[in-house]
Design an enzyme around this catalytic site. Structure first.
Site, PDB file in Angstrom:
ATOM      1  N   TYR A  57       0.856  -1.197   0.000  1.00  0.00           N
ATOM      2  CA  TYR A  57       0.000   0.000   0.000  1.00  0.00           C
ATOM      3  C   TYR A  57       0.887   1.239   0.000  1.00  0.00           C
ATOM      4  O   TYR A  57       1.876   1.301   0.725  1.00  0.00           O
ATOM      5  CB  TYR A  57      -0.883   0.007   1.254  1.00  0.00           C
ATOM      6  CG  TYR A  57      -1.698   1.271   1.400  1.00  0.00           C
ATOM      7  CD1 TYR A  57      -3.013   1.336   0.940  1.00  0.00           C
ATOM      8  CD2 TYR A  57      -1.147   2.426   1.973  1.00  0.00           C
ATOM      9  CE1 TYR A  57      -3.747   2.502   1.053  1.00  0.00           C
ATOM     10  CE2 TYR A  57      -1.874   3.603   2.075  1.00  0.00           C
ATOM     11  CZ  TYR A  57      -3.178   3.620   1.611  1.00  0.00           C
ATOM     12  OH  TYR A  57      -3.901   4.784   1.707  1.00  0.00           O
ATOM     13  N   GLU A  63      -3.488   7.438  -4.056  1.00  0.00           N
ATOM     14  CA  GLU A  63      -3.317   6.137  -3.403  1.00  0.00           C
ATOM     15  C   GLU A  63      -3.102   5.033  -4.427  1.00  0.00           C
ATOM     16  O   GLU A  63      -3.818   4.979  -5.415  1.00  0.00           O
ATOM     17  CB  GLU A  63      -4.574   5.839  -2.567  1.00  0.00           C
ATOM     18  CG  GLU A  63      -4.531   4.525  -1.826  1.00  0.00           C
ATOM     19  CD  GLU A  63      -5.867   4.222  -1.130  1.00  0.00           C
ATOM     20  OE1 GLU A  63      -6.010   4.533   0.058  1.00  0.00           O
ATOM     21  OE2 GLU A  63      -6.767   3.667  -1.785  1.00  0.00           O
TER      22      GLU A  63
END
Ligand code: GDP
Ligand code: MN
Length: 379
Positions: free
Chosen positions: A101, A190
């Site tokens: 992530y 993101e």
């Protein structure tokens, strides 16, 4: 403003993030054509503004163009958490060994761009924060020099990368994410998951970008990407009229000029035991038409039991606001009670106009909020 995945990945690619090949399709035939061009196994992904599309059946692998067409046929038109799928991304499917992530957000307490990374990619970061907070690494970029190489390496080591080629690729990607964030005035960039492919290289598989609405005026190319298909009509109407509006869950509709005063109004409503139905700022110098539009937006919410109007006239003229209210009430007849506290420029003229109407006048904000709360509670 949110970008769709296919738009977000194109933006990230421009800044140097390696993304998979592919394209966006609105029909199964187009999906087949893209799969033919890609020339390998593909993944077909619903382009809707929700997380967890995979679990909801909106992300499917297809072995060849035939299957891509069939899968696109299933996903297009599908309902995912109340949204209808109108577009699918058809992208090269890859095999990978690990999910990471990586994101950039604005951290208000340190007043810096915060890079966030986790070795537990593929799941939502909020979930990781809950179950395994130690797996999350946060590094604030330097305010003027940006994300420095040593900082990017610190993140890479923090999430357990040790292979020097992977660390180098990661620092380049983290830098590109940072530059995407700053360069497009984003509020969120993101990549989840960023994967380590079976061949050892890093690649972005899913990405999310949100642009700060207040900065869109200087990003015409991004502003043009807006998809209003799943935006509530009240929000579309507010944006078109340049009114800041956020729907909330209460039953006291609020019409205020100025964001600070609007927030203070909501606080005072809550202080007296009420719940605001919305945040609404008509802005400085709003004329009759804008006031009318604002009132229509507030009254379109069936939860609204009372409207509290709080205007502090400076550039905004109280008589103009009063005319707007009267005009709105003529065109949108309603029996919802309305409390008005109007002070400032041309206050007397405004009050005279409203004296002919059925509005409940209030002298202070406290008084107005109490009257609104009483009306909302049926007293
Ligand atoms: P989300 O569920 O909305 O976050 O959508 P994602 O794009 O993250 O996809 C969900 C899942 O689909 C991923 O976590 C992967 O398991 C799978 N997936 C997506 N793209 C690929 C791919 O190229 N190859 C493989 N093997 N799986 C993929
Ligand atoms: Mn994802």
């Amino acid at each position: 403003m949110k970008l769709h995945e296919y738009q977000a990945r194109a933006l990230l690619q421009r800044y140097g993030v390696p993304v998979t090949g592919g394209g966006v399709a609105t029909t199964p035939t187009e999906a087949r054509q893209i799969a033919e061009q890609v020339g390998s196994r593909v993944v077909v992904k619903a382009q809707v503004f929700v997380g967890g599309r995979g679990k909801a059946g909106g992300v499917k692998l297809a072995a060849d163009p035939n299957e891509a067409e069939a899968v696109a046929n299933q996903i297009l038109g599908m309902d995912i958490k109340g949204l209808t799928v109108e577009k699918v991304l058809v992208a090269e499917a890859i095999s990978y060994q690990k999910e990471i992530y990586l994101s950039a957000i604005l951290d208000r307490s340190s007043k810096r761009v915060m890079m966030i990374a986790s070795s537990e990619g593929g799941v939502e970061i909020e979930e990781v924060a809950h179950t395994n907070p130690n797996a999350i690494i946060k590094v604030a970029a330097h305010p003027t020099l940006g994300l420095l190489d040593y900082q990017a390496r610190e993140i890479a080591f923090g999430i357990g990368l040790s292979d020097s080629k992977q660390v180098r690729q990661f620092t380049q990607i983290a830098n590109a994410v940072y530059r995407t964030f700053v360069g497009s005035d984003a509020s969120l960039v993101e990549i989840n998951p960023l994967v380590i492919r079976d061949d050892g290289n890093l690649q972005a598989l899913d990405s999310k970008v949100q642009i700060d609405d207040s900065a869109l005026f200087r990003h015409k190319d991004l502003a043009d990407l807006r998809d209003t298909s799943d935006e509530p009509p009240a929000e579309q109407k507010a944006r078109a009229a340049d009114i800041s509006f956020i729907k909330l869950d209460g039953n006291i509709g609020c019409m205020v000029n100025g964001a600070g005063l609007a927030m203070a109004t909501m606080d005072v409503v809550k202080l007296y035991g009420g719940e605001p139905a919305n945040f609404l700022d008509i802005g400085g110098g709003a004329g009759k038409d804008k006031v009318k539009t604002a009132l229509e937006i507030i009254l379109s919410d069936p939860n609204v039991k009372v409207v509290l109007i709080n205007i502090f006239g400076g550039i905004t003229r109280v008589d103009e606001v009063a005319k707007g209210i009267v005009a709105a009430l003529e065109e949108v007849p309603t029996d919802v009670p309305m409390v008005a506290r109007l002070v400032g420029t041309n206050e007397e003229a405004g009050r005279e106009i409203l004296a002919q109407s059925r509005l409940i006048p209030a002298n202070t904000l406290a008084e107005g909020a109490q009257q609104a709360v009483a009306a909302a509670q049926g007293r």
